[in-house]
Design a protein around this motif. Structure first.
Motif, PDB file in Angstrom:
ATOM      1  N   LEU A   1       0.829  -1.209   0.000  1.00  0.00           N
ATOM      2  CA  LEU A   1       0.000   0.000   0.000  1.00  0.00           C
ATOM      3  C   LEU A   1       0.865   1.260   0.000  1.00  0.00           C
ATOM      4  O   LEU A   1       0.570   2.227  -0.700  1.00  0.00           O
ATOM      5  CB  LEU A   1      -0.936   0.013   1.209  1.00  0.00           C
ATOM      6  N   ARG A   2       1.924   1.254   0.810  1.00  0.00           N
ATOM      7  CA  ARG A   2       2.823   2.411   0.868  1.00  0.00           C
ATOM      8  C   ARG A   2       3.411   2.694  -0.507  1.00  0.00           C
ATOM      9  O   ARG A   2       3.400   3.840  -0.980  1.00  0.00           O
ATOM     10  CB  ARG A   2       3.944   2.157   1.882  1.00  0.00           C
ATOM     11  N   LYS A   3       3.873   1.661  -1.166  1.00  0.00           N
ATOM     12  CA  LYS A   3       4.478   1.833  -2.489  1.00  0.00           C
ATOM     13  C   LYS A   3       3.437   2.237  -3.531  1.00  0.00           C
ATOM     14  O   LYS A   3       3.719   3.058  -4.406  1.00  0.00           O
ATOM     15  CB  LYS A   3       5.211   0.562  -2.910  1.00  0.00           C
ATOM     16  N   GLN A   4       2.223   1.673  -3.447  1.00  0.00           N
ATOM     17  CA  GLN A   4       1.154   2.052  -4.380  1.00  0.00           C
ATOM     18  C   GLN A   4       0.806   3.531  -4.244  1.00  0.00           C
ATOM     19  O   GLN A   4       0.435   4.174  -5.217  1.00  0.00           O
ATOM     20  CB  GLN A   4      -0.107   1.218  -4.140  1.00  0.00           C
ATOM     21  N   ARG A   5       0.917   4.055  -3.033  1.00  0.00           N
ATOM     22  CA  ARG A   5       0.607   5.469  -2.786  1.00  0.00           C
ATOM     23  C   ARG A   5       1.785   6.379  -3.143  1.00  0.00           C
ATOM     24  O   ARG A   5       1.688   7.586  -3.041  1.00  0.00           O
ATOM     25  CB  ARG A   5       0.230   5.706  -1.321  1.00  0.00           C
ATOM     26  N   GLY A   6       2.906   5.762  -3.526  1.00  0.00           N
ATOM     27  CA  GLY A   6       4.084   6.541  -3.911  1.00  0.00           C
ATOM     28  C   GLY A   6       4.789   7.190  -2.729  1.00  0.00           C
ATOM     29  O   GLY A   6       5.446   8.215  -2.884  1.00  0.00           O
ATOM     30  N   LEU A   7       4.668   6.583  -1.557  1.00  0.00           N
ATOM     31  CA  LEU A   7       5.275   7.137  -0.344  1.00  0.00           C
ATOM     32  C   LEU A   7       6.575   6.416  -0.004  1.00  0.00           C
ATOM     33  O   LEU A   7       6.679   5.199  -0.154  1.00  0.00           O
ATOM     34  CB  LEU A   7       4.315   6.998   0.835  1.00  0.00           C
TER      35      LEU A   7
ATOM     36  N   LEU B   1      -2.912   5.068   5.163  1.00  0.00           N
ATOM     37  CA  LEU B   1      -2.602   4.643   3.795  1.00  0.00           C
ATOM     38  C   LEU B   1      -3.867   4.560   2.938  1.00  0.00           C
ATOM     39  O   LEU B   1      -3.795   4.224   1.758  1.00  0.00           O
ATOM     40  CB  LEU B   1      -1.869   3.296   3.801  1.00  0.00           C
ATOM     41  N   GLY B   2      -5.009   4.868   3.538  1.00  0.00           N
ATOM     42  CA  GLY B   2      -6.262   4.914   2.785  1.00  0.00           C
ATOM     43  C   GLY B   2      -6.864   3.560   2.482  1.00  0.00           C
ATOM     44  O   GLY B   2      -7.585   3.401   1.505  1.00  0.00           O
TER      45      GLY B   2
END
Length: 95
Positions: free
Chosen positions: A23-29, A67-68
């Protein structure tokens, strides 16, 4: 961790780590950005993602909320399909 469309079935702490990282990577964080959002250090988040530390459940809930990703609990023994949400309990409601 099993994926059914947008639904992640998490069965253990390793699945939680994988889901959080995904999720973190999908959000670009970055780890630093994410750690700042939840009030922890990048080193702590890195340690969690690698499996070196296990946070309390309230921290896990907070991380997923930030992370939504909505969280819910269901008894997989009684749920016939991932789309059968009749037994789902939202655990992030009100956060």
């Amino acid at each position: 961790m099993k994926l059914f469309g947008d639904i992640m079935i998490i069965r253990n702490i390793d699945d939680i780590r994988e889901a959080a990282r995904r999720l973190r990577k999908q959000r670009g964080l970055t780890q630093s950005q994410t750690a700042a959002l939840i009030g922890y250090s990048r080193k702590w988040l890195s340690s969690f993602e690698r499996g070196s530390s296990t946070p309390p459940i309230d921290m896990i809930i907070r991380l997923f909320v930030l992370l939504g990703s909505p969280l819910s609990l269901t008894d997989l023994q009684t749920t016939t399909t991932p789309n059968d949400l009749s037994g789902v309990i939202d655990i992030d409601e009100g956060l």
